[in-house]
Design an enzyme around this catalytic site. Structure first.
Site, PDB file in Angstrom:
ATOM      1  N   PRO A  45     -11.908   5.228  -1.130  1.00 45.05           N
ATOM      2  CA  PRO A  45     -12.071   6.216  -0.049  1.00 45.05           C
ATOM      3  C   PRO A  45     -11.830   5.563   1.305  1.00 45.05           C
ATOM      4  CG  PRO A  45     -14.213   5.557  -0.954  1.00 45.05           C
ATOM      5  CD  PRO A  45     -13.172   4.968  -1.853  1.00 45.05           C
ATOM      6  N   LYS A  63       0.819  -1.215   0.000  1.00 43.12           N
ATOM      7  CA  LYS A  63       0.000   0.000   0.000  1.00 43.12           C
ATOM      8  C   LYS A  63       0.857   1.270   0.000  1.00 43.12           C
ATOM      9  CE  LYS A  63      -3.578  -0.460  -0.380  1.00 43.12           C
ATOM     10  NZ  LYS A  63      -4.270  -0.768  -1.662  1.00 43.12           N
ATOM     11  N   GLY A  64       2.057   1.158  -0.558  1.00 43.88           N
ATOM     12  CA  GLY A  64       2.917   2.325  -0.642  1.00 43.88           C
ATOM     13  C   GLY A  64       2.923   2.962  -2.022  1.00 43.88           C
ATOM     14  N   ARG A  92       5.642   5.278   2.365  1.00 46.84           N
ATOM     15  CA  ARG A  92       4.532   6.212   2.488  1.00 46.84           C
ATOM     16  C   ARG A  92       4.304   6.485   3.967  1.00 46.84           C
ATOM     17  NH1 ARG A  92      -1.486   4.251   0.513  1.00 46.84           N
ATOM     18  NH2 ARG A  92      -2.618   6.236   0.674  1.00 46.84           N
TER      19      ARG A  92
END
EC number: 2.8.2.-
Length: 374
Positions: free
Chosen positions: A340, A131-132, A212
């Site tokens: 989102p 998820k980076g 991140r």
């Protein structure tokens, strides 16, 4: 006599014409027969390749699903076991490697036969983090004509190491002289055994880590898991051991992955810092061309991927590749990217920021880069 000779020549010409038509029909029939029975695997599959490039596949199972949706239904779908990732990856070494390798079509849409070049071990690996922004980086890199990458995550150095290096090498796309072979598996960065195993293959391997803000990364990780498991407990109940004490639970993988300094220490026992490039996931969104310039320099590539290749997609909230020549539409990452995030109480996020701060500062010192997450 003259007219009789003309008739003989005319009849002979008609006979030759019929024989030619007959032979042509035989050749056409033979070609289609062999194709339908699976002997034309070397023929480029532009339909499969284009569909795969536009899809969102982080695993071999994702890629197979996308390509199956686009496969012409000449025969009923084969029954497959959905039991093990190992079986899915095994298929890539045989028939699936020929059918599920979109890297055979470069970004200009011109198919290239997969019989040219040599299968090599990766000279560079995107080793993290989940998820980076690793998928975006890989897709941006594949625009470069000198980069050939295995699209799915092979998970060799964390899950399937017992299958052997030759099995791993056979998964890789063929490359010509001067081209770089790459793969990406974000879980390598947090796998204790992975650094030693990669070094056993080649201690000169170049390693790319996309990092991140660990708090944002944890929320994104949770969001992805929640989309697959709607009954998941709340973020705060997983991130904190006790709501009253506010102690952060480092046993939860979404939290543990963000301890970048600890994971890097493990890798530095096997590789010098010069073998690493740390890519900012935030800048990969705000300035993709700038970050790609650094990546291309690190890999020793000519700067081909530049501003002209990107546009910002307001709906998704991240950059996409502009429509390549010969393609019908731009290339954006799939629906699973840019979800989102759920609303997380501000006090929980602040607790996490306080927890990560010393680890972030240590990572800045180790990497020589200040990512500005505080």
């Amino acid at each position: 006599m003259g007219c009789s000779g003309c008739r003989v020549r005319l009849n002979f010409g008609k006979a030759l014409s019929r024989v030619s038509v007959f032979l042509t029909m035989v050749l056409i029939f033979t070609y289609f027969f062999y194709c339908l029975t699976g002997f034309c695997d070397s023929v480029p599959r532009t339909l499969y390749s284009q569909g795969a490039l536009e899809g969102d596949y982080d695993t071999l199972d994702d890629r197979r699903r996308i390509l199956e949706e686009r496969r012409p239904r000449l025969f009923p779908p084969r029954n497959r076991s959905a039991s093990a990732d190992a079986q899915q990856v095994d298929a890539a070494g045989g028939l699936a490697q020929r059918m599920l390798e979109p890297e055979g079509t470069p970004s200009n849409g011109i198919p290239v036969s997969n019989t040219f070049g040599t299968k090599r071990f990766p000279q560079a690996i995107i080793i993290g983090v989940k998820k980076g922004g690793t998928r975006a980086l890989l897709e941006f890199l594949r625009v470069h004509p000198d980069v050939r990458a295995f699209g799915a995550e092979p998970h060799f150095f964390d899950r399937f190491y017992d299958k052997g290096l030759e099995w791993y090498r056979n998964l890789m796309p063929r490359t010509l002289d001067g081209q770089i072979t790459m793969e990406k598996t974000p879980s390598y960065f947090v796998t204790k055994e992975a650094p030693g195993r990669v070094c056993t293959m080649n201690c000169q391997t170049k390693l790319i880590v996309v990092v991140r803000d660990p708090v944002t990364r944890a929320v994104s990780d949770y969001t992805q898991t929640l989309s697959k498991n709607p009954g998941l407990p709340s973020f705060q109940s997983l991130a904190l051991k006790n709501s009253s004490t506010g102690l952060v639970d480092t046993t939860w993988s979404a939290v543990r992955i963000g301890l970048y300094a600890k994971h890097l220490e493990n890798w530095l026992q096997h590789f010098p810092l010069s073998h690493f490039l740390f890519v900012s996931g935030e800048r990969l969104v705000s300035d993709p061309a700038g970050e790609m310039g650094r990546v291309q320099d690190f890999l020793g590539l000519k700067r081909v991927v530049s501003d002209k290749h990107f546009y910002f997609n307001q709906t998704k909230g991240f950059p996409c590749l502009k429509k390549p020549e010969g393609s019908s539409r731009p290339r954006c990452l799939g629906k699973s990217k840019g979800r989102p995030h759920p609303q997380i109480p501000s006090e929980v996020l602040q607790r996490l920021r306080d927890f990560y701060r010393p680890f972030n500062h240590r990572f800045y010192q180790m990497s020589g880069q200040d990512f500005g997450w505080d």
